[in-house]
Scaffold this motif. Structure first.
Motif, PDB file in Angstrom:
ATOM      1  N   TRP A  81       0.863  -1.339   0.052  1.00  0.00           N
ATOM      2  CA  TRP A  81       0.062  -0.021  -0.045  1.00  0.00           C
ATOM      3  C   TRP A  81       0.955   1.287  -0.008  1.00  0.00           C
ATOM      4  O   TRP A  81       1.639   1.450   0.832  1.00  0.00           O
ATOM      5  CB  TRP A  81      -0.952  -0.112   1.261  1.00  0.00           C
ATOM      6  N   TRP A  82       0.704   2.069  -1.195  1.00  0.00           N
ATOM      7  CA  TRP A  82       1.766   3.406  -1.215  1.00  0.00           C
ATOM      8  C   TRP A  82       0.634   4.515  -0.920  1.00  0.00           C
ATOM      9  O   TRP A  82      -0.534   4.606  -1.268  1.00  0.00           O
ATOM     10  CB  TRP A  82       2.272   3.550  -2.436  1.00  0.00           C
ATOM     11  N   LEU A  83       1.128   5.512  -0.055  1.00  0.00           N
ATOM     12  CA  LEU A  83       0.496   6.625   0.446  1.00  0.00           C
ATOM     13  C   LEU A  83       0.168   7.560  -0.894  1.00  0.00           C
ATOM     14  O   LEU A  83       1.193   7.756  -1.710  1.00  0.00           O
ATOM     15  CB  LEU A  83       1.291   7.424   1.265  1.00  0.00           C
ATOM     16  N   GLN A  84      -0.895   8.103  -0.923  1.00  0.00           N
ATOM     17  CA  GLN A  84      -1.351   8.806  -1.942  1.00  0.00           C
ATOM     18  C   GLN A  84      -1.962  10.296  -1.641  1.00  0.00           C
ATOM     19  O   GLN A  84      -2.322  10.562  -0.534  1.00  0.00           O
ATOM     20  CB  GLN A  84      -2.496   8.337  -2.756  1.00  0.00           C
ATOM     21  N   PRO A  85      -1.776  11.338  -2.496  1.00  0.00           N
ATOM     22  CA  PRO A  85      -1.225  11.318  -3.643  1.00  0.00           C
ATOM     23  C   PRO A  85       0.280  11.301  -4.113  1.00  0.00           C
ATOM     24  O   PRO A  85       0.908  10.980  -4.874  1.00  0.00           O
ATOM     25  CB  PRO A  85      -1.770  12.187  -4.825  1.00  0.00           C
ATOM     26  N   PHE A  86       0.848  12.171  -2.856  1.00  0.00           N
ATOM     27  CA  PHE A  86       2.293  12.267  -2.840  1.00  0.00           C
ATOM     28  C   PHE A  86       2.594  12.223  -1.307  1.00  0.00           C
ATOM     29  O   PHE A  86       2.043  12.774  -0.378  1.00  0.00           O
ATOM     30  CB  PHE A  86       2.637  13.784  -3.599  1.00  0.00           C
ATOM     31  N   ALA A  87       3.999  11.826  -1.134  1.00  0.00           N
ATOM     32  CA  ALA A  87       4.555  11.781   0.118  1.00  0.00           C
ATOM     33  C   ALA A  87       4.258  13.054   0.902  1.00  0.00           C
ATOM     34  O   ALA A  87       4.347  13.223   2.175  1.00  0.00           O
ATOM     35  CB  ALA A  87       5.906  11.173   0.225  1.00  0.00           C
ATOM     36  N   ASN A  88       4.669  14.289  -0.099  1.00  0.00           N
ATOM     37  CA  ASN A  88       4.945  15.669   0.839  1.00  0.00           C
ATOM     38  C   ASN A  88       3.325  16.278   0.693  1.00  0.00           C
ATOM     39  O   ASN A  88       3.362  17.343   1.189  1.00  0.00           O
ATOM     40  CB  ASN A  88       5.899  16.424  -0.181  1.00  0.00           C
ATOM     41  N   ASN A  89       2.598  15.768   0.518  1.00  0.00           N
ATOM     42  CA  ASN A  89       1.108  15.999   0.465  1.00  0.00           C
ATOM     43  C   ASN A  89       0.104  15.019   0.722  1.00  0.00           C
ATOM     44  O   ASN A  89      -0.753  14.595  -0.123  1.00  0.00           O
ATOM     45  CB  ASN A  89       0.846  16.780  -1.053  1.00  0.00           C
ATOM     46  N   PRO A  90       0.343  14.564   2.085  1.00  0.00           N
ATOM     47  CA  PRO A  90      -0.533  13.234   2.264  1.00  0.00           C
ATOM     48  C   PRO A  90      -1.879  13.251   2.649  1.00  0.00           C
ATOM     49  O   PRO A  90      -2.642  12.150   2.899  1.00  0.00           O
ATOM     50  CB  PRO A  90       0.250  12.499   3.488  1.00  0.00           C
ATOM     51  N   PHE A 119      -2.507  13.346  12.784  1.00  0.00           N
ATOM     52  CA  PHE A 119      -1.998  11.790  12.450  1.00  0.00           C
ATOM     53  C   PHE A 119      -0.881  12.017  11.245  1.00  0.00           C
ATOM     54  O   PHE A 119      -0.894  12.811  10.322  1.00  0.00           O
ATOM     55  CB  PHE A 119      -3.411  11.203  11.816  1.00  0.00           C
ATOM     56  N   HIS A 120       0.096  11.175  11.282  1.00  0.00           N
ATOM     57  CA  HIS A 120       0.979  11.058  10.502  1.00  0.00           C
ATOM     58  C   HIS A 120       1.032   9.605   9.860  1.00  0.00           C
ATOM     59  O   HIS A 120       1.580   8.604  10.303  1.00  0.00           O
ATOM     60  CB  HIS A 120       2.543  11.303  11.169  1.00  0.00           C
ATOM     61  N   PRO A 121       0.739   9.678   8.357  1.00  0.00           N
ATOM     62  CA  PRO A 121       0.559   8.319   7.996  1.00  0.00           C
ATOM     63  C   PRO A 121       1.863   7.787   7.234  1.00  0.00           C
ATOM     64  O   PRO A 121       2.832   8.521   7.201  1.00  0.00           O
ATOM     65  CB  PRO A 121      -0.266   8.889   6.453  1.00  0.00           C
ATOM     66  N   ALA A 122       1.930   6.545   7.416  1.00  0.00           N
ATOM     67  CA  ALA A 122       3.337   5.878   6.848  1.00  0.00           C
ATOM     68  C   ALA A 122       3.227   6.045   5.255  1.00  0.00           C
ATOM     69  O   ALA A 122       2.417   5.897   4.478  1.00  0.00           O
ATOM     70  CB  ALA A 122       3.236   4.525   7.322  1.00  0.00           C
ATOM     71  N   LEU A 123       4.536   6.016   4.716  1.00  0.00           N
ATOM     72  CA  LEU A 123       4.740   5.981   3.283  1.00  0.00           C
ATOM     73  C   LEU A 123       4.095   4.713   2.665  1.00  0.00           C
ATOM     74  O   LEU A 123       3.681   4.813   1.620  1.00  0.00           O
ATOM     75  CB  LEU A 123       6.051   6.466   2.872  1.00  0.00           C
ATOM     76  N   LEU A 241       9.016  -2.011   2.569  1.00  0.00           N
ATOM     77  CA  LEU A 241       8.521  -1.804   3.599  1.00  0.00           C
ATOM     78  C   LEU A 241       9.136  -0.892   4.597  1.00  0.00           C
ATOM     79  O   LEU A 241       8.843   0.016   5.366  1.00  0.00           O
ATOM     80  CB  LEU A 241       7.755  -2.958   4.262  1.00  0.00           C
ATOM     81  N   SER A 242      10.584  -1.221   4.855  1.00  0.00           N
ATOM     82  CA  SER A 242      11.243  -0.562   5.800  1.00  0.00           C
ATOM     83  C   SER A 242      12.305   0.350   5.173  1.00  0.00           C
ATOM     84  O   SER A 242      13.086   0.957   5.809  1.00  0.00           O
ATOM     85  CB  SER A 242      12.118  -1.516   6.612  1.00  0.00           C
TER      86      SER A 242
END
Length: 363
Positions: A81-90, A119-123, A241-242
């Protein structure tokens, strides 16, 4: 007989202050909880696709019982699972009418999380989180046409390998991958090809479907000295993952001149590569070579020898022992790929190909 001492004005003020302090402390000890269960739904998903940085669509939905400051966090699944849409705009904003919409990179499945402020989502995630620890609600939905998406799998050297069908940014720029560029021939050899189709460069990559951990990893590779300067062969372990942005959980054998015809054409790396002590470059001669690394706690020994025969008596080409920054096993998988380094001014002549005769792992 009990005598009541009259409370002075100062005493009354002091008692009032103490009561206020107690009430504040009690309020701090008992954080207010929500008296409802928020919900989140997905009402629009893009098509299912194996993913890539250049393929995007829109994901939309609604929430109920959200409070000011809550946000939506989106994920798309392509392998993980990948964070969307961008890591710097989660974070996705919830509109006043309780609906939300945002762009997303494509995947097989899509997920939306309703989260509390802060909340801080994982990448990246191996699995979606449960409700709690800042997550108020979770939902997921497969992309349109997901039942037709079947990853290509090759059986090579006794293992099953998933063929990459999307894009990635190995080497610092985006390369596209075509599943037709990886195959196993009648001898059981793995072929990785890089070619141009309809004016677009396509590369090849396969990855093992399971993690192996500490042990000896061997790759028998036919001649790679013929490759043009920007062509790059990667034989490596990597844990998505890590991994962080410096890829500090990666062990690499890389065959490339990195776009410079005068450069040495091979190297061993314990990532990150920008630490000089983490890289050992050497010249790999023409002909069949066996590249290997023995991964142990706090130590990794890389070695390259001539030919495919195993055991003692092999002519050593290069060897390097690293004892600093060596990762520990987690969810890493073996990858083998062929790509063009940064689309250099001297791009590879196409098509070009590399053949891996054998992969072997010994615990």
């Amino acid at each position: 007989m009990t005598h009541l001492i009259p409370m002075t004005s100062f005493g009354r003020k002091r008692a009032g202050i103490l009561v206020c302090v107690c009430l504040v402390l009690l309020a701090g000890c008992h954080q207010p909880s929500r008296d409802h269960r928020p919900k989140i739904t997905i009402t629009e998903v893009p098509k299912a696709d194996l993913g890539g940085p250049q393929k995007m669509g829109y994901l939309a939905g609604s929430v109920s019982d959200a409070e000011p400051g809550d946000h939506v966090v989106l994920y798309a699944r392509s392998g993980v699972w990948w964070l969307q849409p961008f890591a710097n705009n989660p974070l996705t904003t919830i509109q006043p009418d309780q609906v939300w919409k945002n762009s997303t990179h494509l995947g097989i499945e899509y997920a939306a999380l309703l989260v509390e402020p802060g909340f801080h989502p994982a990448l990246r995630l191996a699995a979606l989180p449960a409700v709690g620890n800042g997550v108020l609600a979770v939902t997921s939905l497969k992309g349109e046409g997901s039942e037709t998406i079947i990853p290509k799998v090759l059986h090579f050297s006794g293992y099953d390998w998933t063929v990459n069908t999307s894009d990635n940014d190995r080497g610092g720029v985006t390369n596209s991958y075509d599943p037709d560029n990886a195959w196993v021939d009648a001898k059981g050899y793995l072929h990785l090809r890089m070619m141009s189709r309809n004016g677009k460069l396509s590369c090849a990559e396969v990855s093992l479907e399971r993690s192996l951990g500490y042990g000896l990893y061997r790759f028998v590779v036919q001649d790679s000295a013929h490759l043009d300067p920007s062509a790059t062969v990667g034989l490596f372990t990597f844990d998505e993952l890590s991994a962080n942005e410096n890829r500090t959980n990666e062990l690499d054998i890389e065959l490339s001149r990195w776009g410079n015809a005068a450069s040495k054409n091979a190297q061993y790396v314990v990532q990150p590569f920008f630490v000089p002590e983490n890289v050992s470059r050497f010249m790999a001669p023409a002909g069949e070579l066996t590249h290997s690394f023995r991964w142990e706690p706090g130590k990794v020994t890389f070695q390259t020898t001539r030919g495919a025969a195993l055991g003692t008596g092999q002519k050593l080409v290069s060897e390097k022992v690293f004892t600093s920054g060596v990762p520990v096993p987690a969810s890493e998988k073996v990858h083998m790929d062929l790509y063009d380094f940064q689309h250099s001014k001297n791009p590879s002549r196409l098509p070009t190909e590399v053949v891996v005769e054998k992969f072997e792992y010994l615990p």
